[in-house]
Write a protein that holds these residues in place. Structure first.
Motif, PDB file in Angstrom:
ATOM      1  N   UNK A  96       0.827  -1.205   0.000  1.00  0.00           N
ATOM      2  CA  UNK A  96       0.000   0.000   0.000  1.00  0.00           C
ATOM      3  C   UNK A  96       0.864   1.259   0.000  1.00  0.00           C
ATOM      4  N   UNK A  97       1.992   1.222   0.680  1.00  0.00           N
ATOM      5  CA  UNK A  97       2.908   2.361   0.585  1.00  0.00           C
ATOM      6  C   UNK A  97       3.372   2.555  -0.848  1.00  0.00           C
ATOM      7  N   UNK A  98       3.631   1.454  -1.548  1.00  0.00           N
ATOM      8  CA  UNK A  98       3.975   1.575  -2.968  1.00  0.00           C
ATOM      9  C   UNK A  98       2.771   2.044  -3.776  1.00  0.00           C
ATOM     10  N   UNK A  99       1.566   1.591  -3.394  1.00  0.00           N
ATOM     11  CA  UNK A  99       0.375   2.003  -4.116  1.00  0.00           C
ATOM     12  C   UNK A  99       0.129   3.491  -4.071  1.00  0.00           C
ATOM     13  N   UNK A 100       0.644   4.151  -3.025  1.00  0.00           N
ATOM     14  CA  UNK A 100       0.497   5.603  -2.877  1.00  0.00           C
ATOM     15  C   UNK A 100       1.823   6.324  -3.107  1.00  0.00           C
ATOM     16  N   UNK A 101       2.807   5.588  -3.596  1.00  0.00           N
ATOM     17  CA  UNK A 101       4.166   6.113  -3.614  1.00  0.00           C
ATOM     18  C   UNK A 101       4.526   6.989  -4.785  1.00  0.00           C
ATOM     19  N   UNK A 102       3.698   6.988  -5.840  1.00  0.00           N
ATOM     20  CA  UNK A 102       4.036   7.791  -7.021  1.00  0.00           C
ATOM     21  C   UNK A 102       2.907   8.734  -7.423  1.00  0.00           C
ATOM     22  N   UNK A 103       1.918   8.907  -6.554  1.00  0.00           N
ATOM     23  CA  UNK A 103       0.831   9.881  -6.746  1.00  0.00           C
ATOM     24  C   UNK A 103       0.023   9.645  -8.023  1.00  0.00           C
ATOM     25  N   UNK A 104      -0.143   8.391  -8.409  1.00  0.00           N
ATOM     26  CA  UNK A 104      -0.956   8.078  -9.591  1.00  0.00           C
ATOM     27  C   UNK A 104      -2.134   7.162  -9.240  1.00  0.00           C
ATOM     28  N   UNK A 105      -2.436   7.044  -7.941  1.00  0.00           N
ATOM     29  CA  UNK A 105      -3.525   6.170  -7.514  1.00  0.00           C
ATOM     30  C   UNK A 105      -4.883   6.832  -7.759  1.00  0.00           C
ATOM     31  N   UNK A 106      -5.917   5.998  -7.868  1.00  0.00           N
ATOM     32  CA  UNK A 106      -7.254   6.496  -8.172  1.00  0.00           C
ATOM     33  C   UNK A 106      -7.766   7.401  -7.050  1.00  0.00           C
ATOM     34  N   UNK A 107      -8.813   8.187  -7.346  1.00  0.00           N
ATOM     35  CA  UNK A 107      -9.299   9.166  -6.368  1.00  0.00           C
ATOM     36  C   UNK A 107     -10.792   9.391  -6.529  1.00  0.00           C
ATOM     37  N   UNK A 108     -11.440   9.678  -5.400  1.00  0.00           N
ATOM     38  CA  UNK A 108     -12.851  10.056  -5.397  1.00  0.00           C
ATOM     39  C   UNK A 108     -12.949  11.524  -4.991  1.00  0.00           C
ATOM     40  N   UNK A 109     -13.639  12.324  -5.806  1.00  0.00           N
ATOM     41  CA  UNK A 109     -13.658  13.765  -5.627  1.00  0.00           C
ATOM     42  C   UNK A 109     -14.209  14.231  -4.294  1.00  0.00           C
ATOM     43  N   UNK A 110     -15.504  14.089  -4.055  1.00  0.00           N
ATOM     44  CA  UNK A 110     -16.093  14.630  -2.832  1.00  0.00           C
ATOM     45  C   UNK A 110     -15.737  13.810  -1.606  1.00  0.00           C
ATOM     46  N   UNK A 111     -15.378  12.540  -1.797  1.00  0.00           N
ATOM     47  CA  UNK A 111     -14.963  11.712  -0.668  1.00  0.00           C
ATOM     48  C   UNK A 111     -13.549  11.986  -0.202  1.00  0.00           C
ATOM     49  N   UNK A 112     -12.761  12.658  -1.040  1.00  0.00           N
ATOM     50  CA  UNK A 112     -11.369  12.978  -0.698  1.00  0.00           C
ATOM     51  C   UNK A 112     -10.608  11.733  -0.271  1.00  0.00           C
ATOM     52  N   UNK A 113     -10.800  10.650  -1.035  1.00  0.00           N
ATOM     53  CA  UNK A 113     -10.214   9.365  -0.663  1.00  0.00           C
ATOM     54  C   UNK A 113      -9.587   8.698  -1.880  1.00  0.00           C
ATOM     55  N   UNK A 114      -8.442   8.098  -1.666  1.00  0.00           N
ATOM     56  CA  UNK A 114      -7.751   7.320  -2.700  1.00  0.00           C
ATOM     57  C   UNK A 114      -7.742   5.863  -2.239  1.00  0.00           C
ATOM     58  N   UNK A 115      -8.905   5.258  -2.339  1.00  0.00           N
ATOM     59  CA  UNK A 115      -9.100   3.943  -1.740  1.00  0.00           C
ATOM     60  C   UNK A 115      -8.285   2.851  -2.417  1.00  0.00           C
ATOM     61  N   UNK A 116      -7.984   3.007  -3.693  1.00  0.00           N
ATOM     62  CA  UNK A 116      -7.269   1.956  -4.410  1.00  0.00           C
ATOM     63  C   UNK A 116      -5.895   1.673  -3.860  1.00  0.00           C
ATOM     64  N   UNK A 117      -5.228   2.697  -3.335  1.00  0.00           N
ATOM     65  CA  UNK A 117      -3.885   2.479  -2.788  1.00  0.00           C
ATOM     66  C   UNK A 117      -3.921   1.580  -1.560  1.00  0.00           C
ATOM     67  N   UNK A 118      -5.099   1.416  -0.955  1.00  0.00           N
ATOM     68  CA  UNK A 118      -5.267   0.566   0.221  1.00  0.00           C
ATOM     69  C   UNK A 118      -5.960  -0.748  -0.133  1.00  0.00           C
ATOM     70  N   UNK A 119      -7.088  -0.668  -0.837  1.00  0.00           N
ATOM     71  CA  UNK A 119      -7.887  -1.862  -1.087  1.00  0.00           C
ATOM     72  C   UNK A 119      -7.225  -2.822  -2.071  1.00  0.00           C
ATOM     73  N   UNK A 120      -6.558  -2.308  -3.098  1.00  0.00           N
ATOM     74  CA  UNK A 120      -5.936  -3.207  -4.079  1.00  0.00           C
ATOM     75  C   UNK A 120      -4.841  -4.057  -3.442  1.00  0.00           C
ATOM     76  N   UNK A 121      -3.869  -3.460  -2.747  1.00  0.00           N
ATOM     77  CA  UNK A 121      -2.841  -4.317  -2.114  1.00  0.00           C
ATOM     78  C   UNK A 121      -3.406  -5.216  -1.026  1.00  0.00           C
TER      79      UNK A 121
END
Length: 470
Positions: A96-121
């Motif tokens: 998950x640290x790698x999933x968020x490590x290059x700032x290209x992970x998916x994002x939800x606008x109003x939720x202000x969440x990048x869930x893919x960097x956590x849920x995928x790994x």
């Protein structure tokens, strides 16, 4: 308008945790619409691509990988790219640290969440110990996004205004629900996992005031916490089944108001994963609108950084709070800086991973940041994604461009070919194109894979990850 209520007074919140748990437990791959399953696979591929690229690039992730390797333990789940198997929560942490490590992970606008960097790994780490099939993982990810995104939408922007990093605090809850499902848990065990994840929920954004290595640690720990919660629940360790809605629960602790409709409406009919966008640029999502406009100015108006006198970027209040860094002391800070990102756009015309990697070494881009001023635009509201750039050139010309939302949102989507090109551009910095296409093909046919563990195994790099080109 969505209804807003304080958690203390919301009768409608009663039983919320169990409703989520029952939804997660009951969701079957066969009941997921084709477009939703396809979106889940695109998110899974995007997430794995981020991890592969970061395996050679992310200094914070690699420092923790060194620790995890040193700790050793049961060989359960694969460290992406590296191949070593470690205890499942530890694999989730570093991946998950790698999933968020290059700032290209998916994002939800109003939720202000990048869930893919956590849920995928988390999904692939757990699949390696549960024997989950590809269909199981797709269904689990769809369910996990339903939980995480709905909670994130319902509590923001108030949650963010308190200083919390939603990707850290809330993604753990979705990861726990998803992971418990992948471990074969029933509704009660999934509720226990949600409860145990909420009890560990954490993540503030102090790194915005003091650039350092800490940002990817937030989703890393979120994945660890969610996976640990699910494993504990699967072993009979009970957690609070009213954790979201109770007096001493998550909502009372982490926000002042809740939008009830965002939490509950059409649960099981509308899938929140469809609201998630993909990032075309290796930058903070709030910087993407200005980046789009600066790239247009470079490509369509012939603007070049060395001919620019000054640039004024109009953004919302929260966008500036999130993505203003006038000085960048490391690559992650540069990726999170609108000033650096706009200067890079006008210097090179691109803001992909390779451009940031190269541009961070260029003194003219760093000095060009001084030409970029961020200005709060009240008309954009607290957290709007609108943007405008006003460019004054040394020859007296002026260029103005504006946008309502950045490229990559569901209403302004990246084309399938653009998503594939993004995946290949990320991954071929570390692995060759043949291996990259194999990983892509496996993920995009995940429903045909009897065991989902083929994905992390396919990412392994002989002799360890390193940059092939930069």
């Amino acid at each position: 308008m969505p209804s807003v209520s304080t958690p203390q007074q919301a009768e409608e919140l009663k039983g919320l945790t169990m409703r989520f748990a029952e939804h997660v437990a009951g969701l079957k791959y066969e009941n997921i619409p084709d477009d939703v399953a396809h979106k889940a696979k695109l998110i899974l591929r995007d997430g794995v691509g981020n991890e592969i690229a970061a395996s050679a690039i992310s200094e914070p992730a690699n420092k923790v990988i060194e620790l995890v390797k040193e700790w050793g333990g049961a060989p359960q789940s694969t460290i992406i790219g590296h191949g070593m198997k470690v205890p499942t929560p530890n694999a989730a942490l570093v991946n998950a640290m790698m999933g968020h490590g290059i700032e290209l992970d998916d994002a939800h606008g109003t939720g202000l969440i990048k869930a893919g960097s956590v849920l995928v790994p988390a999904a692939f780490a757990v699949a390696e110990i549960s024997g989950a099939s590809g269909k199981d993982v797709v269904a689990g990810v769809v369910a996990g996004y339903d939980v995480a995104v709905r909670i994130a939408k319902a509590i923001n922007p108030g949650h963010r205004q308190r200083g919390y990093h939603t990707t850290g605090t809330v993604s753990a809850i979705g990861a726990a629900a998803m992971s418990a499902k992948l471990l074969g848990g029933n509704a009660e065990q999934i509720a226990w996992a949600i409860g145990l994840a909420c009890m560990q929920s954490a993540g503030i954004q102090s790194y915005l005031d003091d650039p350092c290595m800490a940002k990817p640690f937030s989703p890393g720990k979120s994945a660890y916490n969610g996976v640990l919660a699910a494993i504990m629940a699967s072993r009979g360790f009970s957690g609070p089944k009213k954790v979201l809605e109770s007096r001493e629960g998550f909502l009372n602790a982490f926000t002042d108001s809740v939008r009830l409709d965002d939490l509950q409406d059409n649960l099981g009919k509308h899938f929140a994963i469809m609201e998630v966008g993909f990032k075309p640029h290796a930058a903070c999502r709030y910087a993407h609108g200005p980046i789009d406009l600066a790239q247009d100015a470079y490509r369509l108006d012939g603007v070049r950084l060395d001919n620019v006198d000054r640039v004024t970027v109009h953004m919302s209040k929260l966008a500036i709070r999130q993505a203003s860094k006038p000085v960048c002391t490391n690559l992650n800070a540069a990726m999170g800086s609108t000033q650096f990102s706009v200067a890079l756009s006008l210097a090179s015309g691109g803001n992909g991973l390779k451009e940031y990697w190269d541009g961070y070494k260029q003194s003219d881009v760093h000095s060009g940041m001084n030409k970029v001023e961020l200005r709060e635009e009240p008309a954009y509201g607290l957290g709007g994604r609108q943007a405008q750039i006003d460019i004054a050139l040394k020859d007296g010309r002026k260029v103005t461009r504006s946008s309502e939302e950045p490229k990559g949102e569901p209403s302004n989507p990246l084309a399938p070919a653009e998503l594939e090109a993004k995946f290949l551009a990320m991954t071929t910095m570390v692995i060759d194109e043949k291996q990259a296409r194999k990983v892509s093909d496996l993920v995009m046919s995940l429903e045909r894979q009897p065991k989902a563990d083929v994905i992390p195994q396919a990412t392994v790099v002989d002799n360890g990850p390193s940059l092939r080109a930069a």
